[in-house]
Design a protein around this motif. Structure first.
Motif, PDB file in Angstrom:
ATOM      1  N   HIS A  29      -6.424   9.891  -3.155  1.00 38.66           N
ATOM      2  CA  HIS A  29      -5.270  10.396  -3.906  1.00 38.66           C
ATOM      3  C   HIS A  29      -5.429  10.071  -5.386  1.00 38.66           C
ATOM      4  O   HIS A  29      -4.731   9.199  -5.922  1.00 38.66           O
ATOM      5  CB  HIS A  29      -3.978   9.768  -3.384  1.00 38.66           C
ATOM      6  CG  HIS A  29      -3.657  10.098  -1.966  1.00 38.66           C
ATOM      7  ND1 HIS A  29      -3.689  11.382  -1.473  1.00 38.66           N
ATOM      8  CD2 HIS A  29      -3.291   9.318  -0.930  1.00 38.66           C
ATOM      9  CE1 HIS A  29      -3.355  11.374  -0.187  1.00 38.66           C
ATOM     10  NE2 HIS A  29      -3.112  10.139   0.172  1.00 38.66           N
ATOM     11  N   HIS A  76      -1.775  16.666   2.342  1.00 40.34           N
ATOM     12  CA  HIS A  76      -0.510  17.042   1.693  1.00 40.34           C
ATOM     13  C   HIS A  76      -0.240  18.538   1.781  1.00 40.34           C
ATOM     14  O   HIS A  76       0.907  18.965   1.665  1.00 40.34           O
ATOM     15  CB  HIS A  76      -0.520  16.645   0.207  1.00 40.34           C
ATOM     16  CG  HIS A  76      -0.547  15.168  -0.024  1.00 40.34           C
ATOM     17  ND1 HIS A  76      -0.781  14.623  -1.254  1.00 40.34           N
ATOM     18  CD2 HIS A  76      -0.370  14.130   0.821  1.00 40.34           C
ATOM     19  CE1 HIS A  76      -0.752  13.286  -1.165  1.00 40.34           C
ATOM     20  NE2 HIS A  76      -0.513  12.979   0.086  1.00 40.34           N
ATOM     21  N   HIS A 131      -6.999   7.010   1.469  1.00 43.24           N
ATOM     22  CA  HIS A 131      -7.506   6.751   2.813  1.00 43.24           C
ATOM     23  C   HIS A 131      -9.025   6.910   2.776  1.00 43.24           C
ATOM     24  O   HIS A 131      -9.589   7.877   3.284  1.00 43.24           O
ATOM     25  CB  HIS A 131      -6.853   7.715   3.790  1.00 43.24           C
ATOM     26  CG  HIS A 131      -5.378   7.902   3.518  1.00 43.24           C
ATOM     27  ND1 HIS A 131      -4.475   6.878   3.695  1.00 43.24           N
ATOM     28  CD2 HIS A 131      -4.658   8.952   3.033  1.00 43.24           C
ATOM     29  CE1 HIS A 131      -3.254   7.306   3.356  1.00 43.24           C
ATOM     30  NE2 HIS A 131      -3.343   8.557   2.939  1.00 43.24           N
ATOM     31  N   ARG A 143       0.843  -1.204   0.000  1.00 42.96           N
ATOM     32  CA  ARG A 143       0.000   0.000   0.000  1.00 42.96           C
ATOM     33  C   ARG A 143       0.880   1.256   0.000  1.00 42.96           C
ATOM     34  O   ARG A 143       0.634   2.201  -0.745  1.00 42.96           O
ATOM     35  CB  ARG A 143      -0.955  -0.035   1.211  1.00 42.96           C
ATOM     36  CG  ARG A 143      -1.567   1.302   1.588  1.00 42.96           C
ATOM     37  CD  ARG A 143      -2.411   1.919   0.459  1.00 42.96           C
ATOM     38  NE  ARG A 143      -2.809   3.286   0.772  1.00 42.96           N
ATOM     39  CZ  ARG A 143      -2.105   4.370   0.475  1.00 42.96           C
ATOM     40  NH1 ARG A 143      -0.952   4.259  -0.185  1.00 42.96           N
ATOM     41  NH2 ARG A 143      -2.529   5.555   0.810  1.00 42.96           N
TER      42      ARG A 143
HETATM   43  C1  LAC Z   1      -0.187   8.019   0.281  1.00 41.93           C
HETATM   44  C2  LAC Z   1       0.426   9.359   0.067  1.00 41.93           C
HETATM   45  C3  LAC Z   1       0.379   9.760  -1.356  1.00 41.93           C
HETATM   46  O1  LAC Z   1      -1.156   7.915   1.011  1.00 41.93           O
HETATM   47  O2  LAC Z   1      -0.184  10.325   0.871  1.00 41.93           O
HETATM   48  O3  LAC Z   1       0.307   7.039  -0.300  1.00 41.93           O
END
Ligand code: LAC
Ligand code: ZN
Length: 477
Positions: free
Chosen positions: A386, A424, A379, A330
């Protein structure tokens, strides 16, 4: 170089420690985003006193400063400002000063890597929950500056939730200590929290007192495979509605699984995602933590729910090693996509949980409309996805469609009651979306706070605040 700033006062204070050419300086023209820009000079801070001297001189010189940890920002927030400026690199301030089991706090310098803090805490059966995917390379200072999250946000929140106290140097060189080592604090404004997520625009964090929790004694994982991304997202809603609180609920679409499987082969069951050609399969990874009994019971409940929610595949790892490989896969999605495509814009939209399925639908619609591949992972239990746009940077038409698609993504998130960034930050890429995401009165207050703390605008100029120049622009409708 024409127009380069006169660095004599910094040279007088730091001597040969001030780096003005060479590979170390060149490497700091970029972070992990698509933005690059050269710096005029680089200083590795070794102490709070170094930071205070640098901020005092820079303020007098009106020299822009970008504070930087390990440079894993994906928004351009760690890239030097226009005109060069000084990169104040904090990566060498990397001492873990304390891990205190009595007060349940750790005191760290900003350059400490997130994973190192988590390991130091675990050695004393303590737990620092924030776990950005980049945890082996990202530093606590950067985590604080962006309010980094990660896969544990669902149960444990983000970096901000673990800040008890900070030491911060502000422009002019004053050192501010704010917060306390206590569990509770109802004593004045929460100034420490103000610096969290401020992306290097208000001050430079030189030490942090962070809360710890007891380390959960057990972790269990469920992998559930679905025939459609929407079905996977709907399953997540059912888990959350059932009153379970997993530590992590992560979504990966077929392309994300395939990419990660090239770095950690077979970890996601090998056959977990790809079944039909051209399918829209996706997996959900769910991690339950707590006691042995509690985590095992919750794991069984989630697995049952997956089976009755139309999962094509439900897999429980056989042992801890297999489970660790699943989570390593992941975390490998971003590096894997970087290898798989000439370029990539990895985005970070967040929506209220009730709008997750709608957001997934919008992402897929945007990909179709803009004729681009957008990989979906993230998430999902936090409503934080993302969407990663793959593109070829030498194809100008693709670049312009990529920018338009990114703008569409932010607009869609805002329309669904969400935000352009969950974990981010805004940085340089998304700054012109701030006025669409923040109430005008609140934005004005943010500007006033900026002016109050940084009257000469030396700290990370060109970031966070809108100026009509961000690479991704709101589309006129
Ligand atoms: C992730 C980074 C991109 O969750 O925040 O893999
Ligand atoms: Zn993430």
């Amino acid at each position: 170089m024409t127009g380069s700033p006169d660095l004599a006062p910094l040279r007088a204070a730091f001597g040969t420690r001030l780096v003005t050419e060479g590979p170390q300086l060149d490497a700091r023209a970029r972070d992990a985003s698509i933005v690059t820009r050269p710096a005029a000079a680089l200083l590795f801070a070794q102490s709070t006193a170094d930071v205070a001297t640098a901020l005092r001189l820079a303020d007098e010189m009106r020299l822009p400063i970008v504070p930087r940890g390990s440079g894993t920002s994906v928004t351009g927030s760690a890239v030097p400002p226009e005109g060069g400026g000084l990169v104040l690199d904090l990566s060498r301030m990397q001492r873990i000063l304390e891990v205190d089991p009595d007060d349940l706090v750790a005191v760290v310098e900003p350059g400490v890597l997130t994973a190192d803090l988590r390991r130091a805490a675990a050695a004393q059966r303590l737990f620092y929950p924030p776990d950005p995917a980049s945890l082996e390379t990202s530093s606590i200072g950067g985590n604080l500056a962006t309010n980094a999250g990660g896969a544990s946000g669902l149960k444990y929140g983000t970096t901000r939730d673990y800040v008890s106290a900070l030491e911060v140097v502000v422009p002019g060189g004053a050192v501010l200590r704010t917060g306390a080592r206590t569990v509770k604090n109802a004593t004045g404004y929460a100034l420490a929290q103000l610096f969290v997520g401020s992306e290097g625009t208000l001050g430079v964090i030189t030490a942090a007192t962070l809360r710890l929790l007891p380390l959960p004694t057990a972790e269990r994982t469920v992998l559930a495979g679905f025939d459609a991304v929407e079905a996977a997202a709907a399953f997540v809603g059912r888990v959350l509605a059932a009153g379970l609180l997993p530590a992590s609920l992560e979504l990966m679409d077929r392309r994300a699984v395939e990419a990660a499987s090239r770095i950690v082969p077979g970890a996601l069951m090998g056959d977990a995602a790809p079944s039909a050609q051209d399918g829209d399969e996706a997996i959900v990874l769910c991690r339950l933590d707590g006691t042995e009994l509690g985590a095992t019971e919750a794991q069984e409940a989630v697995a049952d729910m997956a089976r009755t929610s139309g999962a094509r595949l439900v897999h429980l790892p056989h042992d801890r090693a297999e489970e660790d490989r699943m989570w390593a896969a992941r975390r490998a999605v971003t590096p894997a996509l970087e290898q798989a495509s000439p370029a990539r814009l990895g985005e970070d939209v967040v929506v209220p949980r009730s709008r997750i399925v709608a957001m997934v639908g919008r992402i897929r619609e945007i990909a179709r409309q803009r004729r681009l591949t957008i990989v979906i992972f993230g998430h999902v239990g936090d409503g934080n996805l993302h969407p990663s746009i793959l593109f070829d940077p030498v194809d100008r038409d693709q670049v312009s469609r990529m920018r338009a698609a990114a703008s569409d993504l932010f607009t869609a998130a805002l329309e669904l009651g969400g935000l352009p960034s969950g974990e981010h930050g805004i940085g340089e890429l998304k700054k012109d979306f701030l006025p669409l995401a923040v109430d005008p009165v609140a934005l004005e207050l943010m500007r006033s706070l900026k002016t109050l703390l940084d009257p000469h605008g030396i700290l990370n100029p060109g970031k966070l605040f809108p100026d009509g120049r961000s690479p991704i622009q709101p589309q006129r409708r």
